[in-house]
Write an enzyme that holds these catalytic residues in place. Structure first.
Site, short mmCIF file in Angstrom:
data_model
loop_
_atom_site.label_atom_id
_atom_site.label_comp_id
_atom_site.label_asym_id
_atom_site.label_seq_id
_atom_site.Cartn_x
_atom_site.Cartn_y
_atom_site.Cartn_z
N GLU A 152 106.68 74.62 8.68
CA GLU A 152 106.01 74.66 7.37
C GLU A 152 105.35 73.34 7.01
O GLU A 152 104.32 73.32 6.34
CB GLU A 152 107.03 75.04 6.29
CG GLU A 152 107.51 76.47 6.35
CD GLU A 152 106.49 77.46 5.84
OE1 GLU A 152 105.86 77.18 4.81
OE2 GLU A 152 106.32 78.51 6.47
N GLU A 161 100.30 70.77 0.02
CA GLU A 161 99.19 71.52 0.58
C GLU A 161 97.90 70.72 0.49
O GLU A 161 97.67 69.97 -0.47
CB GLU A 161 99.06 72.83 -0.20
CG GLU A 161 97.98 73.76 0.25
CD GLU A 161 97.98 75.03 -0.59
OE1 GLU A 161 96.98 75.76 -0.54
OE2 GLU A 161 98.98 75.28 -1.29
N ASN A 197 108.26 80.09 -8.95
CA ASN A 197 109.19 79.45 -8.02
C ASN A 197 109.57 78.06 -8.50
O ASN A 197 110.72 77.64 -8.40
CB ASN A 197 108.60 79.39 -6.61
CG ASN A 197 108.74 80.71 -5.88
OD1 ASN A 197 109.73 81.43 -6.04
ND2 ASN A 197 107.76 81.04 -5.05
#
Length: 297
Positions: A152, A161, A197
């Site tokens: 990841e 990101e 989240n």
């Protein structure tokens, strides 16, 4: 790990596939075992790898020559003697996390400063059910967790990101997106994303991640805690958590389904799945445990 993730924003597939155990040099070798020999790893003179309870020093360039069967006066490996956890190896931390600091640093050599061994161990301590079974179960879970964060985060080389950031903001939630619609992009070793989240993870950890999402990329313990939170408590696109999958018989493939199965499993992206499996096999070899079945999803 998230729904609707733009995988193209990450370089993780290539990084995960290219990752390899980094051998120690002869000057570092001691009574502790070096990283396990890997048939796909290129070794040069004075690299040290372990196999069958011995450390071996490479005399010159080699790749596929097994140390245990190609050592001796006229061969490519020199037997450095028995190894097995004594001498210079870091003692594993309490709580069943069977990975030493040396092993962590060797296998994430290009990690960002945010990703520290101390932060990893501290975060693991907040989740006592993690790696709490018998020796085989403990090591498989640690290997599975490390393999997935390796994939990841591109071997822990990404803290967030790449831009441009998407709007991972579900305005249907009553709390909205107070930090801005693009503030909940992927961060941390498992790329936490979406406002819900961040809210749920923050509530569990006792940290206001909804208003301060950057804590996931700036706090050495919180960043790993978010990964453990997802691993231990969230099903993702699966019917079980990654923790339940690896400890309950669904194997490593079940952890992939819990993290990004909606995009990768059932033929969705076999290259991504293979990258994760390759990492898992490296880490199970490092920890000296059989990987078990059900590797794919």
């Amino acid at each position: 790990m998230r729904k609707n993730r733009l995988l193209a924003c990450f370089g993780v597939a290539l990084a995960g596939a290219a990752a390899a155990l980094v051998p120690m040099t002869a000057s570092q070798a001691a009574a502790a075992c070096a990283a396990a020999w890997n048939a796909s790893q290129v070794y040069v003179a004075d690299n040290v790898a372990s196999q069958s309870g011995h450390n071996y020093r490479a005399k010159w360039w080699t790749q596929n020559d097994s140390p245990a069967t190609h050592s001796g006066q006229w061969d490519v490996w020199a037997d450095q003697g028995a190894c097995g956890g004594g001498g210079g190896e870091d003692p594993p931390p309490a709580g069943g996390f069977p990975l030493s600091q040396t092993q962590f640093e060797q296998n994430f050599p290009n990690r960002l400063p945010i990703y520290t061994y101390a932060g990893l161990v501290d975060a693991a301590g907040h989740f006592p059910a993690f790696a709490a079974g018998d020796d085989t179960t403990r090591k498989r879970e640690v290997a599975a967790f490390l393999a997935n964060i390796d994939h990841e985060s591109g071997q822990l080389q990404y803290a967030e990101e790449h831009q441009p950031w998407g709007e991972y903001c579900d305005l249907g939630r009553p709390y909205g997106c107070p930090a801005g619609p693009t503030a909940y992009h992927g961060r941390g070793p498992i790329q936490l994303s979406w406002n819900y989240n961040y809210k749920a993870a923050g509530d569990y950890l006792g940290v206001d991640l909804l208003h301060f999402p950057d804590l996931v990329k700036t706090d050495t313990s919180i960043t790993f805690q978010t990964a453990f939170w997802y691993w231990m408590s969230q099903n993702g696109p699966n019917t079980m958590t990654a923790h339940q999958a690896i400890t309950g018989g669904s194997g490593f493939g079940g952890t992939i389904r819990s993290i990004n199965g909606s995009r990768e499993c059932d033929g969705g992206n076999p290259a991504q799945v293979q990258s994760r499996v390759n990492s898992y096999l490296r880490f199970t070899q490092l920890l000296g445990v059989d990987p078990g079945g059900n590797l794919y999803c």
